[in-house]
Design an enzyme around this catalytic site. Structure first.
Site, PDB file in Angstrom:
ATOM      1  N   LYS A 179       2.671  -3.384   7.393  1.00 12.47           N
ATOM      2  CA  LYS A 179       2.712  -3.871   6.004  1.00 12.47           C
ATOM      3  C   LYS A 179       4.165  -3.013   5.556  1.00 12.47           C
ATOM      4  O   LYS A 179       4.533  -3.664   4.418  1.00 12.47           O
ATOM      5  CB  LYS A 179       1.654  -2.521   4.848  1.00 12.47           C
ATOM      6  CG  LYS A 179      -0.165  -2.966   5.364  1.00 12.47           C
ATOM      7  CD  LYS A 179       0.274  -4.902   4.233  1.00 12.47           C
ATOM      8  CE  LYS A 179      -0.277  -4.420   2.981  1.00 12.47           C
ATOM      9  NZ  LYS A 179      -0.407  -5.523   2.440  1.00 12.47           N
ATOM     10  N   THR A 210       0.759  -1.258  -0.469  1.00 16.55           N
ATOM     11  CA  THR A 210      -0.016   0.338   0.327  1.00 16.55           C
ATOM     12  C   THR A 210       0.814   1.516  -0.330  1.00 16.55           C
ATOM     13  O   THR A 210       1.790   1.530   0.862  1.00 16.55           O
ATOM     14  CB  THR A 210      -0.460  -0.188   0.984  1.00 16.55           C
ATOM     15  OG1 THR A 210      -1.324   1.505   0.944  1.00 16.55           O
ATOM     16  CG2 THR A 210      -0.080  -0.184   2.421  1.00 16.55           C
ATOM     17  N   ASP A 211       0.386   2.594  -0.440  1.00 18.03           N
ATOM     18  CA  ASP A 211       1.404   3.825  -0.748  1.00 18.03           C
ATOM     19  C   ASP A 211       1.090   3.913   1.013  1.00 18.03           C
ATOM     20  O   ASP A 211       2.370   5.055   1.136  1.00 18.03           O
ATOM     21  CB  ASP A 211       0.491   4.884  -0.869  1.00 18.03           C
ATOM     22  CG  ASP A 211      -1.127   5.034  -0.934  1.00 18.03           C
ATOM     23  OD1 ASP A 211      -1.511   4.042   0.187  1.00 18.03           O
ATOM     24  OD2 ASP A 211      -1.752   5.696  -1.575  1.00 18.03           O
ATOM     25  N   GLU A 212       0.306   3.545   1.698  1.00 18.69           N
ATOM     26  CA  GLU A 212       0.429   4.090   3.102  1.00 18.69           C
ATOM     27  C   GLU A 212       1.749   4.047   4.195  1.00 18.69           C
ATOM     28  O   GLU A 212       1.612   4.353   4.847  1.00 18.69           O
ATOM     29  CB  GLU A 212      -0.704   3.304   3.841  1.00 18.69           C
ATOM     30  CG  GLU A 212      -2.282   3.597   3.931  1.00 18.69           C
ATOM     31  CD  GLU A 212      -3.260   3.774   4.554  1.00 18.69           C
ATOM     32  OE1 GLU A 212      -2.674   3.479   5.612  1.00 18.69           O
ATOM     33  OE2 GLU A 212      -4.607   3.495   4.366  1.00 18.69           O
ATOM     34  N   TYR A 271      -1.940  -0.734  11.180  1.00 18.40           N
ATOM     35  CA  TYR A 271      -2.152  -1.275   9.890  1.00 18.40           C
ATOM     36  C   TYR A 271      -1.065  -0.613   8.719  1.00 18.40           C
ATOM     37  O   TYR A 271      -0.264  -1.693   8.383  1.00 18.40           O
ATOM     38  CB  TYR A 271      -3.414  -1.007   8.880  1.00 18.40           C
ATOM     39  CG  TYR A 271      -3.015  -1.350   7.678  1.00 18.40           C
ATOM     40  CD1 TYR A 271      -3.828  -2.817   7.109  1.00 18.40           C
ATOM     41  CD2 TYR A 271      -3.675  -0.135   6.549  1.00 18.40           C
ATOM     42  CE1 TYR A 271      -3.284  -2.819   5.626  1.00 18.40           C
ATOM     43  CE2 TYR A 271      -3.294   0.090   5.177  1.00 18.40           C
ATOM     44  CZ  TYR A 271      -3.622  -1.680   4.829  1.00 18.40           C
ATOM     45  OH  TYR A 271      -3.498  -2.323   3.321  1.00 18.40           O
TER      46      TYR A 271
HETATM   47  P1  NAD Z   1      -9.306  -7.593   2.487  1.00 15.97           P
HETATM   48  O1  NAD Z   1      -9.586  -7.010   3.626  1.00 15.97           O
HETATM   49  O2  NAD Z   1     -11.698  -7.535   1.002  1.00 15.97           O
HETATM   50  O3  NAD Z   1      -9.296  -8.631   1.594  1.00 15.97           O
HETATM   51  C1  NAD Z   1      -8.041  -9.597   2.520  1.00 15.97           C
HETATM   52  C2  NAD Z   1      -9.011 -10.817   2.625  1.00 15.97           C
HETATM   53  O4  NAD Z   1      -6.902 -11.171   3.256  1.00 15.97           O
HETATM   54  C3  NAD Z   1      -9.461 -11.585   2.773  1.00 15.97           C
HETATM   55  O5  NAD Z   1     -10.717 -12.582   1.644  1.00 15.97           O
HETATM   56  C4  NAD Z   1      -9.057 -12.497   4.249  1.00 15.97           C
HETATM   57  O6  NAD Z   1     -10.243 -13.673   4.473  1.00 15.97           O
HETATM   58  C5  NAD Z   1      -7.979 -12.373   3.641  1.00 15.97           C
HETATM   59  N1  NAD Z   1      -7.105 -13.080   4.069  1.00 15.97           N
HETATM   60  C6  NAD Z   1      -7.067 -12.415   5.957  1.00 15.97           C
HETATM   61  N2  NAD Z   1      -6.368 -12.802   6.861  1.00 15.97           N
HETATM   62  C7  NAD Z   1      -5.549 -13.883   5.828  1.00 15.97           C
HETATM   63  C8  NAD Z   1      -5.039 -15.009   6.518  1.00 15.97           C
HETATM   64  N3  NAD Z   1      -3.746 -15.084   7.691  1.00 15.97           N
HETATM   65  N4  NAD Z   1      -4.523 -15.918   5.727  1.00 15.97           N
HETATM   66  C9  NAD Z   1      -5.516 -16.457   5.007  1.00 15.97           C
HETATM   67  N5  NAD Z   1      -6.612 -14.820   4.178  1.00 15.97           N
HETATM   68  C10 NAD Z   1      -6.063 -14.059   5.117  1.00 15.97           C
HETATM   69  O7  NAD Z   1      -8.711  -6.667   1.868  1.00 15.97           O
HETATM   70  P2  NAD Z   1      -8.420  -5.632  -0.135  1.00 15.97           P
HETATM   71  O8  NAD Z   1      -9.039  -4.070   0.223  1.00 15.97           O
HETATM   72  O9  NAD Z   1      -8.608  -6.596  -0.877  1.00 15.97           O
HETATM   73  O10 NAD Z   1      -6.372  -5.801   0.424  1.00 15.97           O
HETATM   74  C11 NAD Z   1      -6.406  -6.618  -0.587  1.00 15.97           C
HETATM   75  C12 NAD Z   1      -4.654  -6.341  -0.234  1.00 15.97           C
HETATM   76  O11 NAD Z   1      -4.040  -4.932  -1.484  1.00 15.97           O
HETATM   77  C13 NAD Z   1      -4.312  -6.051   1.172  1.00 15.97           C
HETATM   78  O12 NAD Z   1      -2.708  -6.540   0.764  1.00 15.97           O
HETATM   79  C14 NAD Z   1      -4.078  -4.466   1.296  1.00 15.97           C
HETATM   80  O13 NAD Z   1      -2.972  -4.061   2.253  1.00 15.97           O
HETATM   81  C15 NAD Z   1      -3.618  -3.975  -0.053  1.00 15.97           C
HETATM   82  N6  NAD Z   1      -3.640  -2.906  -0.908  1.00 15.97           N
HETATM   83  C16 NAD Z   1      -4.854  -2.445  -0.422  1.00 15.97           C
HETATM   84  C17 NAD Z   1      -5.927  -0.998  -0.687  1.00 15.97           C
HETATM   85  C18 NAD Z   1      -7.437  -1.106  -0.599  1.00 15.97           C
HETATM   86  O14 NAD Z   1      -7.671  -0.186  -1.160  1.00 15.97           O
HETATM   87  N7  NAD Z   1      -8.255  -1.307   0.034  1.00 15.97           N
HETATM   88  C19 NAD Z   1      -4.849  -0.188  -1.726  1.00 15.97           C
HETATM   89  C20 NAD Z   1      -3.358  -0.830  -1.671  1.00 15.97           C
HETATM   90  C21 NAD Z   1      -3.058  -1.846  -1.254  1.00 15.97           C
HETATM   91  O1  DAU Z   2      -3.758   4.107   0.237  1.00  9.35           O
HETATM   92  C1  DAU Z   2      -4.398   2.780   0.178  1.00  9.35           C
HETATM   93  C2  DAU Z   2      -5.298   2.400   1.463  1.00  9.35           C
HETATM   94  O2  DAU Z   2      -6.520   2.830   1.581  1.00  9.35           O
HETATM   95  C3  DAU Z   2      -4.921   0.979   1.692  1.00  9.35           C
HETATM   96  O3  DAU Z   2      -3.850   0.036   2.558  1.00  9.35           O
HETATM   97  C4  DAU Z   2      -6.132   0.496   2.867  1.00  9.35           C
HETATM   98  O4  DAU Z   2      -5.916  -1.644   3.347  1.00  9.35           O
HETATM   99  C5  DAU Z   2      -7.384   0.570   2.036  1.00  9.35           C
HETATM  100  O5  DAU Z   2      -8.102   0.589   4.071  1.00  9.35           O
HETATM  101  C6  DAU Z   2      -7.544   2.006   2.148  1.00  9.35           C
HETATM  102  O6  DAU Z   2      -6.942   3.423   3.787  1.00  9.35           O
HETATM  103  P1  DAU Z   2      -7.517   4.814   4.059  1.00  9.35           P
HETATM  104  O7  DAU Z   2      -7.657   4.061   5.716  1.00  9.35           O
HETATM  105  O8  DAU Z   2      -7.628   5.321   3.579  1.00  9.35           O
HETATM  106  O9  DAU Z   2      -9.398   3.371   3.516  1.00  9.35           O
HETATM  107  P2  DAU Z   2     -11.072   3.977   4.322  1.00  9.35           P
HETATM  108  O10 DAU Z   2     -11.957   3.708   3.103  1.00  9.35           O
HETATM  109  O11 DAU Z   2     -11.026   3.646   5.527  1.00  9.35           O
HETATM  110  O12 DAU Z   2     -10.915   5.358   4.756  1.00  9.35           O
HETATM  111  C7  DAU Z   2     -10.384   6.590   3.279  1.00  9.35           C
HETATM  112  C8  DAU Z   2     -10.740   7.736   3.379  1.00  9.35           C
HETATM  113  O13 DAU Z   2     -12.466   7.990   4.459  1.00  9.35           O
HETATM  114  C9  DAU Z   2     -10.120   8.269   5.315  1.00  9.35           C
HETATM  115  O14 DAU Z   2      -9.600   9.793   5.018  1.00  9.35           O
HETATM  116  C10 DAU Z   2     -11.158   8.148   5.517  1.00  9.35           C
HETATM  117  C11 DAU Z   2     -12.155   8.487   5.626  1.00  9.35           C
HETATM  118  N1  DAU Z   2     -13.607   7.880   6.165  1.00  9.35           N
HETATM  119  C12 DAU Z   2     -13.298   6.466   6.244  1.00  9.35           C
HETATM  120  C13 DAU Z   2     -14.545   5.854   6.638  1.00  9.35           C
HETATM  121  C14 DAU Z   2     -14.622   4.717   7.495  1.00  9.35           C
HETATM  122  C15 DAU Z   2     -14.888   8.805   5.961  1.00  9.35           C
HETATM  123  O15 DAU Z   2     -14.917   9.539   6.301  1.00  9.35           O
HETATM  124  N2  DAU Z   2     -15.729   8.387   6.708  1.00  9.35           N
HETATM  125  C16 DAU Z   2     -16.149   6.814   7.108  1.00  9.35           C
HETATM  126  O16 DAU Z   2     -16.852   5.940   7.916  1.00  9.35           O
END
Ligand code: NAD
Ligand code: DAU
Length: 345
Positions: free
Chosen positions: A165, A125-127, A161
């Protein structure tokens, strides 16, 4: 271009992982996918429904299970690692599962890939880079040198988190250098699209409106995220897996910066609600201010281009998906909102 016939996708029943599995099935008929997923609260078998059984196998299991991972990795020629605890707010409540899955789980996977000399791609992630000042506070208004994240930006994670990562990324880098692990890393910005868990910002607000609940904005909504459609993340990961240089880090983003208030107002407008029909709630502790990706290395060196860059169109399609697939999320809504309410959010 490297070719892989048997790939393992960890976390392939989650939001982004399942999108990647669909992408591979639809675009690369020669590839068989083994999904390794623990089916935590965030994983859902339905995300893989309809995919052909001879192309996709779901193994329900934990990436921390060394014996299971060893058995699967020795039969594979690549591992694409998505599985993670992924939600910042949950990590503030209890960091423990984040340490276990994101750090220990990654170490189990890279040890097995090292043992069998299997190609490994690490989805991050970019975080890990922390946050950036708002554009208006920067001399180059966000376009000057160092005003977006690049692969050279120092790691400065803020939350349990993002620090878990970051730790996993550093393990991968060390395994490349010390043991010759054939790995690449990608750091992507915020994804949106169908199948995203309703704890996350965009689906939470859409399903709030569909449930007659007022949307919830943290603080004043000034925080900026760099939105990318999950389909573009999938094509980028495939490009890096097959064309990326071993040992390299690629940043994935599609120039989609928007602050949270703008995104919420776009959702309200698209769903026919007044612009002020939301509540401002308690802010997230340590809330990162702004993320922004410079993806020029991925674009220039590997020739990747995002295709789904019309945010307004993608948002409308996402709203339509949650509207048409209420069975997918309805059963979880009450519990998700009760947890947020307990926290003043
Ligand atoms: P998600 O929470 O929707 O899905 C995570 C999946 O991993 C689920 O299916 C869960 O059952 C599985 N999992 C969790 N723990 C496990 C374990 N111990 N063994 C096997 N499976 C397990 O997550 P997402 O949003 O789809 O993110 C997927 C990946 O992409 C993560 O690594 C996250 O850090 C990265 N990422 C997410 C975002 C975003 O915006 N959501 C952006 C950049 C990177
Ligand atoms: O940047 C990549 C990341 O993006 C991934 O690594 C994470 O897995 C993914 O969850 C996401 O992280 P954020 O914390 O940015 O996403 P989230 O959807 O939780 O929140 C997006 C923005 O919205 C953040 O600034 C918090 C805000 N927010 C979130 C929720 C749930 C609100 O204002 N209200 C809300 O109810």
């Amino acid at each position: 271009m490297a070719e892989y016939k048997n790939i393992i996708v960890t976390g392939g029943a989650g939001f982004i992982g399942s999108n990647f599995v669909h992408y591979v099935v639809n675009n690369h008929p020669e590839v068989h996918v083994t999904v390794l997923d623990k089916l935590t609260y965030a994983g859902n078998k339905e995300n893989l429904a309809g995919l052909p059984a001879d192309r996709v196998e779901l193994v329900v299991g934990d990436i921390c299970d060394e014996k299971l991972v060893d058995e699967l990795v020795q039969k594979a020629d690549a591992v694409v690692h998505y599985a993670a605890e992924s939600h910042n707010d949950n990590s503030l409540e209890d960091p423990t599962p984040f340490i276990q899955t994101n750090i220990v789980g990654t170490s189990v996977l890279i040890n097995a890939c090292r043992k069998y000399d299997v190609r490994y791609h690490h989805v991050s992630t970019d975080e890990v880079y922390g946050d950036l000042p708002l554009r208006e506070d920067l001399p180059g208004h966000g376009e000057g040198p160092g005003e977006k994240f690049t692969p050279e930006t120092p790691y400065r994670p803020s939350s349990p988190y993002s620090s878990s990562k970051a730790a996993s990324d550093l393990l991968v880098r060390a395994w490349v250098r010390s043991f010759g692990l054939k790995a690449t890393i990608s750091n992507c910005s915020n994804n949106y699209g169908p199948y995203q868990h309703i704890e996350k910002f965009i689906p939470r607000q859409i399903t709030n409106i569909l449930s007659g609940i007022r949307p919830k904005l943290y603080g004043e909504g000034k925080n900026v995220r760099d939105w990318i459609h999950t389909n573009d993340h999938s094509s980028a990961v495939w490009t890096i897996l097959t064309k990326g240089k071993i040992g390299e880090t690629y940043l994935i983003g599609a120039d989609g910066e928007k602050n949270n208030k703008e995104v919420l107002e776009a959702i309200l407008e698209a769903m026919g609600q007044p612009q002020d029909a939301y509540d401002q709630v308690k802010d997230r502790p340590g809330h990162d201010l702004r993320y922004a990706i410079d993806a020029s290395k991925l674009r220039n060196e590997l020739g990747w281009e995002p295709q789904f860059t019309d945010f307004s169109k993608g948002l409308k399609e996402t709203i339509a998906w949650y509207t048409e697939n209420q069975d997918w999320w309805k059963a979880q809504k009450e519990a998700v909102e009760a947890k947020y309410a307990k926290n003043g959010q």
